[in-house]
Design a protein around this motif. Sequence first.
Motif, short mmCIF file in Angstrom:
data_model
loop_
_atom_site.label_atom_id
_atom_site.label_comp_id
_atom_site.label_asym_id
_atom_site.label_seq_id
_atom_site.Cartn_x
_atom_site.Cartn_y
_atom_site.Cartn_z
N GLY A 222 3.00 -1.29 -0.75
CA GLY A 222 4.27 -0.93 -1.38
C GLY A 222 5.36 -1.95 -1.08
N ILE B 144 8.16 0.64 -9.37
CA ILE B 144 7.56 1.97 -9.41
C ILE B 144 6.39 2.05 -8.42
N SER C 246 6.05 0.46 -5.73
CA SER C 246 6.49 0.38 -4.34
C SER C 246 6.79 1.75 -3.75
N SER C 247 6.71 2.79 -4.55
CA SER C 247 6.92 4.15 -4.03
C SER C 247 5.91 4.50 -2.95
N LYS C 248 4.83 3.71 -2.85
CA LYS C 248 3.83 3.94 -1.80
C LYS C 248 4.46 3.88 -0.41
N PHE D 219 7.15 5.31 0.50
CA PHE D 219 7.89 6.53 0.82
C PHE D 219 7.11 7.82 0.60
N VAL D 220 6.10 7.77 -0.26
CA VAL D 220 5.35 8.97 -0.60
C VAL D 220 4.15 9.10 0.33
N PHE E 54 7.45 -4.23 -3.69
CA PHE E 54 8.92 -4.24 -3.72
C PHE E 54 9.45 -5.67 -3.64
N LYS F 39 1.76 1.49 2.91
CA LYS F 39 3.16 1.06 3.05
C LYS F 39 3.28 -0.46 2.90
#
Length: 128
Positions: A53, A18, A20-22, A24-25, A57, A50
């Motif tokens: 994130g 969750i 790791s959304s950094k 893409f957002v 991941f 990134k």
Amino acid sequence: MNLALWIVAGLMATVCLIGSSKMFVPKERLAAAGGAATGWVEDFSPGALKAIGAVEFLAAAGLVLPAVLEIAPVVVPLAATGLVLLFVCALTMRLRRGERATITGDVVYLALALFLAWGRFGPEPFTG
């Protein structure tokens, strides 16, 4: 004990996935999403977010996949040790920013990562 370690590994992998959304957002959306708890985002560049994130991941993958696939299971305690370092840095950053009210989650995640690293390096290592 092995079951508890698997549960903690799954929980930590989910949290990291969750987080790791950094990757893409956009930074602005991250900063606006969580209120006071995400104020730290402003202190980092988009590239740094990134990278954080990506580390999360890789940690998520490293906590579960090596053990499930029985390929290099020593990666699991190494990933947990990496998470310990990540959460120590997160705690340090929050304390420097004066966000003492928001460190509870980081302390809990740090304790879980320590438990996982200790358990997989010591009493319950994976045996293939």
